[in-house]
Motif scaffolding. Sequence first.
Motif, PDB file in Angstrom:
ATOM      1  N   GLY A 107      44.836 -57.966   0.782  1.00 18.75           N
ATOM      2  CA  GLY A 107      43.864 -57.269  -0.043  1.00 18.75           C
ATOM      3  C   GLY A 107      44.114 -55.783  -0.193  1.00 18.75           C
ATOM      4  O   GLY A 107      43.512 -55.141  -1.048  1.00 18.75           O
ATOM      5  N   ASP A 108      45.014 -55.212   0.652  1.00 17.65           N
ATOM      6  CA  ASP A 108      45.343 -53.796   0.528  1.00 17.65           C
ATOM      7  C   ASP A 108      46.089 -53.534  -0.783  1.00 17.65           C
ATOM      8  O   ASP A 108      46.733 -54.429  -1.346  1.00 17.65           O
ATOM      9  CB  ASP A 108      46.229 -53.337   1.690  1.00 17.65           C
ATOM     10  CG  ASP A 108      45.456 -53.205   2.990  1.00 17.65           C
ATOM     11  OD1 ASP A 108      44.211 -53.296   2.956  1.00 17.65           O
ATOM     12  OD2 ASP A 108      46.095 -53.027   4.046  1.00 17.65           O
ATOM     13  N   ALA A 109      46.012 -52.286  -1.237  1.00 16.95           N
ATOM     14  CA  ALA A 109      46.814 -51.882  -2.387  1.00 16.95           C
ATOM     15  C   ALA A 109      48.280 -51.872  -1.981  1.00 16.95           C
ATOM     16  O   ALA A 109      48.649 -51.308  -0.942  1.00 16.95           O
ATOM     17  CB  ALA A 109      46.388 -50.503  -2.870  1.00 16.95           C
ATOM     18  N   ALA A 110      49.128 -52.505  -2.768  1.00 18.99           N
ATOM     19  CA  ALA A 110      50.550 -52.612  -2.455  1.00 18.99           C
ATOM     20  C   ALA A 110      51.318 -51.496  -3.155  1.00 18.99           C
ATOM     21  O   ALA A 110      51.203 -51.318  -4.366  1.00 18.99           O
ATOM     22  CB  ALA A 110      51.085 -53.969  -2.891  1.00 18.99           C
ATOM     23  N   THR A 111      52.087 -50.734  -2.374  1.00 19.38           N
ATOM     24  CA  THR A 111      52.841 -49.614  -2.948  1.00 19.38           C
ATOM     25  C   THR A 111      54.324 -49.657  -2.611  1.00 19.38           C
ATOM     26  O   THR A 111      55.097 -48.891  -3.174  1.00 19.38           O
ATOM     27  CB  THR A 111      52.278 -48.278  -2.441  1.00 19.38           C
ATOM     28  OG1 THR A 111      52.350 -48.235  -0.998  1.00 19.38           O
ATOM     29  CG2 THR A 111      50.831 -48.097  -2.885  1.00 19.38           C
ATOM     30  N   CYS A 112      54.738 -50.531  -1.680  1.00 17.63           N
ATOM     31  CA  CYS A 112      56.143 -50.563  -1.292  1.00 17.63           C
ATOM     32  C   CYS A 112      56.507 -51.932  -0.723  1.00 17.63           C
ATOM     33  O   CYS A 112      55.621 -52.748  -0.443  1.00 17.63           O
ATOM     34  CB  CYS A 112      56.457 -49.472  -0.266  1.00 17.63           C
ATOM     35  SG  CYS A 112      55.609 -49.696   1.322  1.00 17.63           S
ATOM     36  N   MET A 113      57.801 -52.174  -0.562  1.00 22.55           N
ATOM     37  CA  MET A 113      58.262 -53.386   0.105  1.00 22.55           C
ATOM     38  C   MET A 113      59.193 -52.977   1.245  1.00 22.55           C
ATOM     39  O   MET A 113      59.674 -51.832   1.311  1.00 22.55           O
ATOM     40  CB  MET A 113      58.950 -54.338  -0.870  1.00 22.55           C
ATOM     41  CG  MET A 113      60.241 -53.845  -1.465  1.00 22.55           C
ATOM     42  SD  MET A 113      60.881 -55.078  -2.641  1.00 22.55           S
ATOM     43  CE  MET A 113      62.535 -54.443  -2.922  1.00 22.55           C
ATOM     44  N   PHE A 114      59.451 -53.919   2.156  1.00 19.61           N
ATOM     45  CA  PHE A 114      60.156 -53.615   3.391  1.00 19.61           C
ATOM     46  C   PHE A 114      61.383 -54.506   3.574  1.00 19.61           C
ATOM     47  O   PHE A 114      61.459 -55.610   3.022  1.00 19.61           O
ATOM     48  CB  PHE A 114      59.232 -53.814   4.595  1.00 19.61           C
ATOM     49  CG  PHE A 114      58.010 -52.942   4.579  1.00 19.61           C
ATOM     50  CD1 PHE A 114      58.046 -51.663   5.102  1.00 19.61           C
ATOM     51  CD2 PHE A 114      56.819 -53.407   4.041  1.00 19.61           C
ATOM     52  CE1 PHE A 114      56.917 -50.855   5.091  1.00 19.61           C
ATOM     53  CE2 PHE A 114      55.690 -52.614   4.029  1.00 19.61           C
ATOM     54  CZ  PHE A 114      55.739 -51.339   4.551  1.00 19.61           C
ATOM     55  N   TYR A 115      62.314 -53.976   4.360  1.00 20.41           N
ATOM     56  CA  TYR A 115      63.480 -54.745   4.812  1.00 20.41           C
ATOM     57  C   TYR A 115      63.515 -54.620   6.333  1.00 20.41           C
ATOM     58  O   TYR A 115      63.549 -53.513   6.869  1.00 20.41           O
ATOM     59  CB  TYR A 115      64.759 -54.174   4.199  1.00 20.41           C
ATOM     60  CG  TYR A 115      66.020 -54.904   4.604  1.00 20.41           C
ATOM     61  CD1 TYR A 115      66.480 -55.985   3.870  1.00 20.41           C
ATOM     62  CD2 TYR A 115      66.756 -54.507   5.722  1.00 20.41           C
ATOM     63  CE1 TYR A 115      67.640 -56.650   4.229  1.00 20.41           C
ATOM     64  CE2 TYR A 115      67.910 -55.163   6.089  1.00 20.41           C
ATOM     65  CZ  TYR A 115      68.353 -56.234   5.340  1.00 20.41           C
ATOM     66  OH  TYR A 115      69.506 -56.891   5.704  1.00 20.41           O
ATOM     67  N   THR A 116      63.472 -55.744   7.048  1.00 19.20           N
ATOM     68  CA  THR A 116      63.387 -55.720   8.508  1.00 19.20           C
ATOM     69  C   THR A 116      64.769 -55.505   9.114  1.00 19.20           C
ATOM     70  O   THR A 116      65.662 -56.344   8.977  1.00 19.20           O
ATOM     71  CB  THR A 116      62.787 -57.037   9.035  1.00 19.20           C
ATOM     72  OG1 THR A 116      63.596 -58.143   8.606  1.00 19.20           O
ATOM     73  CG2 THR A 116      61.376 -57.240   8.483  1.00 19.20           C
ATOM     74  N   LEU A 117      64.936 -54.375   9.776  1.00 18.28           N
ATOM     75  CA  LEU A 117      66.201 -54.060  10.438  1.00 18.28           C
ATOM     76  C   LEU A 117      66.280 -54.676  11.827  1.00 18.28           C
ATOM     77  O   LEU A 117      67.298 -55.262  12.207  1.00 18.28           O
ATOM     78  CB  LEU A 117      66.375 -52.538  10.557  1.00 18.28           C
ATOM     79  CG  LEU A 117      66.896 -51.783   9.340  1.00 18.28           C
ATOM     80  CD1 LEU A 117      66.959 -50.300   9.660  1.00 18.28           C
ATOM     81  CD2 LEU A 117      68.270 -52.294   8.929  1.00 18.28           C
ATOM     82  N   SER A 118      65.215 -54.531  12.598  1.00 18.33           N
ATOM     83  CA  SER A 118      65.171 -55.072  13.956  1.00 18.33           C
ATOM     84  C   SER A 118      63.733 -55.421  14.304  1.00 18.33           C
ATOM     85  O   SER A 118      62.795 -55.012  13.623  1.00 18.33           O
ATOM     86  CB  SER A 118      65.736 -54.047  14.960  1.00 18.33           C
ATOM     87  OG  SER A 118      64.989 -52.839  14.935  1.00 18.33           O
TER      88      SER A 118
END
Length: 220
Positions: A107-118
Amino acid sequence: MTWVEAIGWLGAVLAITGSAMKTIIPLRCIGIATNIVSLTYATSMGLYPSMVVNLILLPLNGVRLYEMLGLIRKVKRASNSDLSMSWLKPFMARRKVAAGEILFAKGDAATCMFYTLSGHYRLRELGIELPQGHVVGEMGFMSPDNKRTQTLECVEGGEVLSITYDEVRQLYFQNPEFGFYFLRLASERLFHNMERMEAEIVRLRSEAPAARQLEDAVSA
């Protein structure tokens, strides 16, 4: 007209042409040509401020062009392989994440996406564990209201890379290859979620007769 004046006019034409470019790669190429011509003209005329400006802009345009061409090559290779976005790392910002931290909530406003490094992460509502080298958060970019559809929590501390949706939009519109790849990534996630939903429906239907038999046995 002397050859110096001709070079000056050529630089002016290139500068106007560059301003009319709609895509980034032709713009960078015209920018490099403009810098070379303008630098030649400024050197011939002794225009030191112009020389300094073009000496700075020339390598800058060259580096940015090299990065963009490299991105396109990697996107083309990636479109024929798995849906890993590790090639996007140079365009992303690194940050540390502690165990128990919520990267984003449903439900939060989405502003970015992620790439999991570790580290390890979990989509709470679906109960899906995300290992290293995984892209997450791209669905908020595709949703009409840019809202998070899941809650992402950190199970084991580590590091992630992030890229804002504004930066994604720039890459999306500047490079058709990246746009195709991103849509393919989002479609893959949607189809995967549909398969999970269908499997869950089949499981619930198979359990329903057994539950009714147990209920009838108890009633009897």
